[in-house]
Design an enzyme around this catalytic site. Structure first.
Site, mmCIF file in Angstrom:
data_model
loop_
_atom_site.group_PDB
_atom_site.id
_atom_site.type_symbol
_atom_site.label_atom_id
_atom_site.label_comp_id
_atom_site.label_asym_id
_atom_site.label_seq_id
_atom_site.Cartn_x
_atom_site.Cartn_y
_atom_site.Cartn_z
ATOM 1 N N ASP A 192 0.852 -1.192 0.000
ATOM 2 C CA ASP A 192 0.000 0.000 0.000
ATOM 3 C C ASP A 192 0.886 1.240 0.000
ATOM 4 O O ASP A 192 1.610 1.490 0.971
ATOM 5 C CB ASP A 192 -0.880 -0.042 1.270
ATOM 6 N N ASN A 233 -7.832 12.038 -10.586
ATOM 7 C CA ASN A 233 -8.638 12.439 -11.744
ATOM 8 C C ASN A 233 -8.532 13.957 -11.851
ATOM 9 O O ASN A 233 -7.994 14.618 -10.960
ATOM 10 C CB ASN A 233 -10.104 11.982 -11.607
ATOM 11 N N VAL A 285 -6.249 4.028 -5.744
ATOM 12 C CA VAL A 285 -5.165 4.613 -4.955
ATOM 13 C C VAL A 285 -5.494 6.058 -4.568
ATOM 14 O O VAL A 285 -5.117 6.532 -3.492
ATOM 15 C CB VAL A 285 -3.823 4.521 -5.727
ATOM 16 N N ASP A 286 -6.266 6.747 -5.406
ATOM 17 C CA ASP A 286 -6.688 8.125 -5.106
ATOM 18 C C ASP A 286 -7.491 8.142 -3.793
ATOM 19 O O ASP A 286 -7.223 8.934 -2.881
ATOM 20 C CB ASP A 286 -7.557 8.618 -6.277
ATOM 21 N N SER A 305 -2.834 4.663 -14.169
ATOM 22 C CA SER A 305 -3.762 4.300 -15.250
ATOM 23 C C SER A 305 -4.012 2.807 -15.414
ATOM 24 O O SER A 305 -4.808 2.423 -16.293
ATOM 25 C CB SER A 305 -3.305 4.868 -16.617
ATOM 26 N N GLY A 345 -5.497 0.755 -13.388
ATOM 27 C CA GLY A 345 -6.700 0.262 -12.714
ATOM 28 C C GLY A 345 -7.933 0.656 -13.492
ATOM 29 O O GLY A 345 -8.152 0.218 -14.626
ATOM 30 N N VAL A 346 -8.718 1.534 -12.907
ATOM 31 C CA VAL A 346 -9.960 2.017 -13.529
ATOM 32 C C VAL A 346 -9.728 2.520 -14.955
ATOM 33 O O VAL A 346 -10.550 2.315 -15.842
ATOM 34 C CB VAL A 346 -10.560 3.157 -12.659
ATOM 35 N N TYR A 347 -8.579 3.139 -15.185
ATOM 36 C CA TYR A 347 -8.354 3.746 -16.513
ATOM 37 C C TYR A 347 -7.917 2.737 -17.574
ATOM 38 O O TYR A 347 -7.754 3.091 -18.737
ATOM 39 C CB TYR A 347 -7.367 4.910 -16.409
HETATM 40 N N1 APR Z 1 -1.243 1.464 -3.105
HETATM 41 C C1 APR Z 1 -0.623 1.216 -4.288
HETATM 42 N N2 APR Z 1 -1.272 0.961 -5.430
HETATM 43 C C2 APR Z 1 -2.624 0.941 -5.379
HETATM 44 C C3 APR Z 1 -3.358 1.185 -4.189
HETATM 45 C C4 APR Z 1 -2.601 1.457 -3.020
HETATM 46 N N3 APR Z 1 -3.192 1.713 -1.841
HETATM 47 N N4 APR Z 1 -4.693 1.092 -4.468
HETATM 48 C C5 APR Z 1 -4.778 0.786 -5.774
HETATM 49 N N5 APR Z 1 -3.548 0.674 -6.331
HETATM 50 C C6 APR Z 1 -3.178 0.356 -7.701
HETATM 51 C C7 APR Z 1 -4.178 -0.392 -8.528
HETATM 52 O O1 APR Z 1 -4.123 -1.802 -8.237
HETATM 53 C C8 APR Z 1 -3.669 -0.075 -9.931
HETATM 54 O O2 APR Z 1 -2.637 -0.980 -10.305
HETATM 55 O O3 APR Z 1 -3.003 1.581 -8.399
HETATM 56 C C9 APR Z 1 -3.091 1.328 -9.796
HETATM 57 C C10 APR Z 1 -3.923 2.435 -10.421
HETATM 58 O O4 APR Z 1 -5.292 2.098 -10.308
HETATM 59 P P1 APR Z 1 -6.407 3.217 -9.948
HETATM 60 O O5 APR Z 1 -6.258 3.627 -8.559
HETATM 61 O O6 APR Z 1 -7.719 2.669 -10.394
HETATM 62 O O7 APR Z 1 -6.002 4.474 -10.860
HETATM 63 P P2 APR Z 1 -6.174 4.719 -12.416
HETATM 64 O O8 APR Z 1 -6.281 3.460 -13.192
HETATM 65 O O9 APR Z 1 -5.107 5.712 -12.775
HETATM 66 O O10 APR Z 1 -7.602 5.436 -12.504
HETATM 67 C C11 APR Z 1 -7.735 6.712 -11.939
HETATM 68 O O11 APR Z 1 -9.604 6.094 -10.630
HETATM 69 O O12 APR Z 1 -9.778 6.236 -8.370
HETATM 70 C C12 APR Z 1 -10.093 6.873 -9.528
HETATM 71 O O13 APR Z 1 -10.098 9.198 -8.935
HETATM 72 C C13 APR Z 1 -9.394 8.202 -9.659
HETATM 73 O O14 APR Z 1 -10.692 8.823 -11.555
HETATM 74 C C14 APR Z 1 -9.423 8.379 -11.147
HETATM 75 C C15 APR Z 1 -9.179 6.966 -11.668
#
Ligand code: APR
Length: 173
Positions: free
Chosen positions: A13, A27, A36-37, A120, A122-124
């Site tokens: 984490d 975002n 992670v946000d 990017s 994860g969700v992106y």
């Molecule tokens: N520590 C490290 N890595 C993390 C954590 C954490 N606590 N939580 C999630 N991750 C990883 C996810 O597993 C992924 O590999 O961070 C990476 C990025 O995933 P997301 O958090 O979904 O970010 P992203 O893909 O850039 O999408 C951004 O998601 O949460 C919203 O507000 C954010 O709209 C924005 C979008």
């Protein structure tokens, strides 16, 4: 390969890391979200969201710095990754900008250590293999140049991403 010339892959984490700055995959509103946000805003506390409310948002590829507040990290560098739309919409260039602009901002603040999540991926929806290459190449380029940064942590949340980053790092030796 877990560490090459100042770049280290670590699984866990990112909010627990006591580095000069952790990077947030934010975002464009900078007002928090999931993934992670959400974790960073929860751990930093409400002061972070209040501080971000005064920043006027952040365009894709750009980066803005805030204090870390209740986090062990001194600062948070917020960057907005591209949403994956198939690869023909400049996504790779935008993700590269995220790393480069975050590293440049850290150097401008004379920071020594910085940790990145897999922006990017994860969700992106950015393909993790290509993202890992962009992350490693951008970090190596930054360490080869002038500046104060001498420790970069690529923080993977899961084993799959950690293995991918380690393999990619090993190929770049
Ligand atoms: N520590 C490290 N890595 C993390 C954590 C954490 N606590 N939580 C999630 N991750 C990883 C996810 O597993 C992924 O590999 O961070 C990476 C990025 O995933 P997301 O958090 O979904 O970010 P992203 O893909 O850039 O999408 C951004 O998601 O949460 C919203 O507000 C954010 O709209 C924005 C979008």
């Amino acid at each position: 390969m877990n560490e090459v010339k100042g770049i280290r892959v670590w699984q866990g984490d990112i909010t627990t890391l006591a580095v000069d700055a952790i990077v947030n995959a934010a975002n464009s509103s900078l007002l928090g979200g999931g993934g992670v946000d959400g974790a960073i805003h929860r751990a930093a506390g409400p002061e972070l969201t209040a501080f971000c409310a005064g920043l006027g948002g952040c365009p894709t590829g750009a980066a803005k710095i805030t204090p870390g507040f209740r986090l062990p990290a001194r600062h948070v560098i917020h960057t907005v990754g591209p949403v994956w739309r198939g690869g023909e919409c400049g996504e790779a260039a935008a993700l590269t900008d995220c790393y480069r602009n975050s590293l440049a901002l850290a150097a401008a603040h004379a920071l020594r250590s910085i940790a990145f999540p897999a922006i990017s991926c994860g969700v992106y929806g950015f393909p993790p293999e290509a993202a890992a290459r962009i992350a490693v190449e951008s970090c190596r380029a930054a360490l080869a140049g002038p500046g104060t940064i001498d420790e970069i942590v690529l923080a993977a949340f899961d084993q799959r991403m950690a293995s991918l980053l380690s393999e990619t790092l090993g190929q770049m030796v």
